[in-house]
Scaffold this motif. Structure first.
Motif, PDB file in Angstrom:
ATOM      1  N   VAL A   1      23.828   2.195   5.687  1.00 51.95           N
ATOM      2  CA  VAL A   1      22.801   1.029   5.804  1.00 51.95           C
ATOM      3  C   VAL A   1      22.340   0.231   4.433  1.00 51.95           C
ATOM      4  O   VAL A   1      21.318   0.815   4.053  1.00 51.95           O
ATOM      5  CB  VAL A   1      21.923   0.938   7.361  1.00 51.95           C
ATOM      6  N   LEU A   2      22.355  -0.825   3.867  1.00 51.37           N
ATOM      7  CA  LEU A   2      21.964  -1.980   3.060  1.00 51.37           C
ATOM      8  C   LEU A   2      20.499  -2.084   3.275  1.00 51.37           C
ATOM      9  O   LEU A   2      20.064  -1.832   4.374  1.00 51.37           O
ATOM     10  CB  LEU A   2      22.296  -2.811   2.269  1.00 51.37           C
ATOM     11  N   GLY A   3      19.257  -1.535   2.153  1.00 50.54           N
ATOM     12  CA  GLY A   3      17.767  -2.174   2.581  1.00 50.54           C
ATOM     13  C   GLY A   3      17.714  -2.299   1.349  1.00 50.54           C
ATOM     14  O   GLY A   3      17.766  -1.948   0.151  1.00 50.54           O
ATOM     15  N   ILE A   4      16.292  -3.003   1.424  1.00 51.99           N
ATOM     16  CA  ILE A   4      15.605  -3.402  -0.239  1.00 51.99           C
ATOM     17  C   ILE A   4      14.155  -3.040   0.185  1.00 51.99           C
ATOM     18  O   ILE A   4      13.485  -2.864   0.916  1.00 51.99           O
ATOM     19  CB  ILE A   4      15.377  -4.926   0.082  1.00 51.99           C
ATOM     20  N   TRP A   5      14.194  -2.303  -1.150  1.00 56.46           N
ATOM     21  CA  TRP A   5      12.820  -1.772  -0.503  1.00 56.46           C
ATOM     22  C   TRP A   5      11.529  -2.628  -0.607  1.00 56.46           C
ATOM     23  O   TRP A   5      11.452  -3.443  -1.529  1.00 56.46           O
ATOM     24  CB  TRP A   5      12.548  -1.045  -2.114  1.00 56.46           C
ATOM     25  N   LYS A   6      10.748  -1.779  -0.263  1.00 58.85           N
ATOM     26  CA  LYS A   6       8.900  -2.919  -0.036  1.00 58.85           C
ATOM     27  C   LYS A   6       8.011  -2.242   0.081  1.00 58.85           C
ATOM     28  O   LYS A   6       7.488  -1.688   0.898  1.00 58.85           O
ATOM     29  CB  LYS A   6       9.421  -4.121   1.828  1.00 58.85           C
ATOM     30  N   GLU A   7       7.232  -2.433  -0.733  1.00 59.65           N
ATOM     31  CA  GLU A   7       5.761  -2.675  -0.581  1.00 59.65           C
ATOM     32  C   GLU A   7       4.921  -2.598   1.057  1.00 59.65           C
ATOM     33  O   GLU A   7       4.603  -1.769   1.487  1.00 59.65           O
ATOM     34  CB  GLU A   7       4.420  -2.483  -1.398  1.00 59.65           C
ATOM     35  N   ARG A   8       4.978  -3.549   1.506  1.00 60.27           N
ATOM     36  CA  ARG A   8       5.087  -4.483   2.528  1.00 60.27           C
ATOM     37  C   ARG A   8       5.896  -5.445   3.468  1.00 60.27           C
ATOM     38  O   ARG A   8       6.361  -6.142   2.635  1.00 60.27           O
ATOM     39  CB  ARG A   8       3.566  -4.468   2.922  1.00 60.27           C
ATOM     40  N   THR A   9       6.152  -5.417   4.614  1.00 57.55           N
ATOM     41  CA  THR A   9       6.988  -6.437   5.230  1.00 57.55           C
ATOM     42  C   THR A   9       6.584  -6.487   6.683  1.00 57.55           C
ATOM     43  O   THR A   9       6.590  -5.378   7.287  1.00 57.55           O
ATOM     44  CB  THR A   9       8.518  -5.548   4.994  1.00 57.55           C
ATOM     45  N   ASP A  10       6.900  -6.781   7.168  1.00 54.89           N
ATOM     46  CA  ASP A  10       7.151  -7.645   8.797  1.00 54.89           C
ATOM     47  C   ASP A  10       8.039  -7.582   9.301  1.00 54.89           C
ATOM     48  O   ASP A  10       8.377  -7.924  10.306  1.00 54.89           O
ATOM     49  CB  ASP A  10       6.192  -9.515   8.537  1.00 54.89           C
ATOM     50  N   ASP A  11       9.305  -7.481   8.786  1.00 53.95           N
ATOM     51  CA  ASP A  11      10.980  -7.874   8.882  1.00 53.95           C
ATOM     52  C   ASP A  11      11.498  -6.488   9.964  1.00 53.95           C
ATOM     53  O   ASP A  11      10.574  -5.348   9.680  1.00 53.95           O
ATOM     54  CB  ASP A  11      11.988  -8.122   8.262  1.00 53.95           C
ATOM     55  N   TRP A  12      12.632  -5.877   9.759  1.00 52.43           N
ATOM     56  CA  TRP A  12      12.699  -4.819  11.129  1.00 52.43           C
ATOM     57  C   TRP A  12      13.094  -4.003   9.086  1.00 52.43           C
ATOM     58  O   TRP A  12      13.626  -4.502   8.250  1.00 52.43           O
ATOM     59  CB  TRP A  12      14.010  -5.283  11.636  1.00 52.43           C
TER      60      TRP A  12
END
Length: 303
Positions: free
Chosen positions: A195-206
């Protein structure tokens, strides 16, 4: 439908064969080192293995090499496109969200073009809300086959996945409201389900928590130092065969209609699947969730 076949390449053998198969010119070992991220010694060792197997000759993939890659080739693409898109009102009052134009181009066209560029021409769209409007796609994409979801307004996207569940082997499963800026994120070959994913230090999303092999261990809403989910999955043959049963089982349980289909492998059947997160960049793809976001991207809506 069962596409299960023998898959015998090691990960390094696959990665280098895939690089050679999709290259537009002959590559040096240094080129392969840069593209694969492998150390030069590993590139040299793997190329020697592939040469001994007859998959590579003088640094070029052979017909036998293409045959070895065939079990890893994406066979079809399934688009989940039945929903209403309530957060994009007012434009979705008369138009399904995937058919909304962004800077003159329909949202779903960016996905369809990327899929076709990857050599995938078996394409299914699960439609529901204003479903007949999707017929307009046939003028440009006559290969599309439609699946009807008559209960799109009574259930979450798991209802669309259940309808298409026997097609989810060696297949992309895509949300249809993503604007693709970098078509190369759609690959012709995959080593395993991902699955594609975007690295985040913080997210409120799935988002996903991953293990040392970059495989999903947890799917949740909101997190730190995690991958934000991008709704483009690849499901391999064995996982797809298992998923066809698991989707129906999850759907039939009390409250099952409220599930998102992706939570079946990642939550409902946690531990039964090894889904790798394939990193991409924010600039590669944009999900337009709200009318405000649409106006920010396409100024023609800002009136």
């Amino acid at each position: 439908m069962n596409d299960s076949v023998n898959m015998s390449l090691s990960r390094s053998q696959f990665d280098i064969l895939e690089i050679l198969a999709t290259a537009e010119k002959t590559l040096s070992q240094r080129n392969i080192e840069e593209k694969s991220g492998f150390a030069l010694g590993k590139v040299n060792k793997t190329l020697k293995e592939l040469t001994e197997l007859g998959y590579v000759e003088d640094g070029v993939i052979t017909l036998k090499g293409f045959d070895a890659l065939e079990p890893y080739r994406v066979k079809r693409a399934v688009f989940i496109a039945a929903g209403f898109g309530s957060r994009l009102v007012p434009v979705t009052l008369n138009t399904p969200k995937p058919l909304v134009r962004v800077n003159g181009k329909r949202i779903i066209d960016t996905l369809l073009d990327a899929v076709l560029d990857a050599g995938i021409d078996s394409i299914y769209i699960v439609r529901g809300y204003l479903g007949e409007q999707f017929d307009q796609l046939l003028y440009k994409y006559p290969m599309i086959k439609f699946l009807e979801n008559p209960i799109y307004n009574e259930a979450n996207n798991i209802s669309s996945a259940v309808i298409a569940r026997y097609l989810m082997q060696n297949a992309y499963v895509l949300e249809s409201d993503l604007v693709v800026a970098n078509p190369s994120i759609i690959k012709k070959y995959h080593y395993q389900s991902d699955v594609l994913g975007i690295w985040k230090e913080r997210t409120d999303d799935w988002c996903f928590v991953v293990d040392k092999d970059n495989c999903v261990t947890e799917e949740k809403i909101g997190g730190r130092n995690c991958y934000q989910m991008v709704g483009i999955y690849y499901i391999n043959a064995s996982d797809g065969a298992r998923l066809s049963d698991d989707l129906k089982r999850a759907y039939d349980e009390p409250g099952g209609k409220e599930r998102y289909w992706e939570t079946v492998p990642n939550q409902f059947c946690r531990g039964r699947y090894r889904i790798e997160v394939r990193p991409c960049k924010e600039a590669d793809i944009v999900e337009i969730d709200t009318f405000r976001e649409l106006k920010a991207i396409d100024k023609t809506y800002d009136v």
